[in-house]
Design a protein around this motif. Structure first.
Motif, mmCIF file in Angstrom:
data_model
loop_
_atom_site.group_PDB
_atom_site.id
_atom_site.type_symbol
_atom_site.label_atom_id
_atom_site.label_comp_id
_atom_site.label_asym_id
_atom_site.label_seq_id
_atom_site.Cartn_x
_atom_site.Cartn_y
_atom_site.Cartn_z
ATOM 1 N N THR A 1 -33.416 -14.349 1.307
ATOM 2 C CA THR A 1 -34.363 -14.991 2.214
ATOM 3 C C THR A 1 -33.679 -16.121 2.979
ATOM 4 O O THR A 1 -32.910 -16.889 2.412
ATOM 5 C CB THR A 1 -35.567 -15.563 1.436
ATOM 6 N N VAL B 1 -41.342 -17.454 8.340
ATOM 7 C CA VAL B 1 -40.243 -18.386 8.604
ATOM 8 C C VAL B 1 -40.402 -19.482 7.556
ATOM 9 O O VAL B 1 -41.353 -20.259 7.584
ATOM 10 C CB VAL B 1 -40.250 -18.955 10.031
ATOM 11 N N SER C 1 -37.385 -14.706 8.365
ATOM 12 C CA SER C 1 -36.737 -15.149 7.119
ATOM 13 C C SER C 1 -36.490 -14.004 6.141
ATOM 14 O O SER C 1 -35.890 -14.218 5.084
ATOM 15 C CB SER C 1 -37.596 -16.221 6.428
#
Length: 321
Positions: A168, A127, A317
């Motif tokens: 991302t 993340v 992510s």
């Protein structure tokens, strides 16, 4: 003699010694009828063929049902990189870790910098975070827009430098709760547009906890962001450490789904924070350590206090690519 068996019925298939078929209750009656037809009307090879096809169908149906069942994954986040030696211990509990692209709140340096590849080698998902500005820094609309674009460009530069590829998701860390001022939405919009232009995706780490504004009105930061048309594409990482709905400082094998946070569209839920906030965690079933922090099960020396999250993906992510 082979037997086709379920919890509530069975049928006997004479001479079919090599066939084993598993039943499920929903097809019980159909199976019984097929059993009777196989024995009465079909030849031995035909019985074998039909039963093998039926077994294949049931096995695949069970697999499809299992795959379709949504599951959640545990992850941790903390402002300070825990150190290389911590990674194999933390990996036993967590699927993903936070990764800062900027100095976290309250810090002047970023200790996560340069550690992406090592985390990947240990099998962590990510993340990815960038510290958002405080609303006190965003007095005017024009200033907020300039700072948002500038911070967005800095986010992209840092992400590329750390090896994160286009696509991302990067979460803007918004520490303030409740309703955000209009200038903050301007800042967030400019920041997210800079990411989108560079091929990255924008997310927001923010409060999913309601704040009472008086006269029967309450608002949480997640819904406030969502209510702005320009922010609808932003991916949400909500924090709500109040018990309930939070399980407290807990590490279940089947973590609660992010929508249990009270935010149905959240993809990540931070349900435990270190140090704990006593006003929200007094009723938590899983207690924090006596120093008020949360530690992973393998951290017997209590070296790495952390926050605990659940997510719909082991790589929220998509930063491990």
């Amino acid at each position: 003699m082979a037997t086709l068996l379920t919890s509530s019925c069975f049928c006997t298939l004479r001479d079919l010694r090599v066939v084993r078929v598993r039943c499920v209750p929903r097809v019980l009656c159909v199976l019984r009828a097929l059993c009777a037809l196989c024995v009465k009307f079909l030849s031995f090879p035909a019985r074998i063929t039909i039963l093998l096809l039926l077994a294949f169908f049931l096995d695949n149906s069970a697999s499809t049902q299992q795959e379709a069942t949504p599951r959640s994954y545990l992850g941790f986040d903390r402002n300070i990189y825990p150190g290389d030696d911590a990674l194999p211990i933390l990996r036993k509990t967590f699927s993903f870790a936070s990764y800062w692209l900027s100095p976290p709140p309250g810090e002047k340096t970023n200790t996560w910098k340069g550690n992406r590849e090592l985390l990947r080698k240990h099998g962590f998902g990510f993340v990815v975070l960038y510290r958002g500005r405080d609303s006190s820094e965003l007095k005017k609309e024009a200033d907020a827009k300039i700072k948002g674009a500038r911070d967005g460009e800095d986010t992209v530069t840092a992400a590329k430098s750390e090896g994160f590829s286009a696509g991302t998701v990067i979460f803007l860390d918004i520490e303030e709760g409740g309703r955000l001022p209009d200038t903050y939405h301007t800042y967030l919009r400019a920041w997210s547009e800079a990411l989108t232009h560079a091929g990255f995706r924008a997310g927001a780490y923010c409060s999913g906890m309601p704040v009472n504004e008086g006269q029967g009105v309450s608002i949480n930061t997640v819904d406030d962001i969502r209510s702005h048309v320009s922010s609808r594409e932003i991916i949400i990482w909500a924090y709500n450490d109040a018990c309930p709905p939070s399980p407290g400082c807990a590490f279940p094998q089947n973590p609660p789904s992010p929508d249990r946070s009270g935010i149905s569209y959240a993809t990540i839920w931070q349900f435990a924070q270190s140090p704990r906030r006593k006003e929200f965690t007094a009723r938590c079933p899983a207690k924090y350590y006596r120093d008020g922090n949360c530690y992973a099960p393998g951290d017997s020396a209590h070296k790495w206090f952390l926050d605990v999250n659940s997510a719909t993906s082991p790589d929220p992510s998509e930063g491990a690519k």
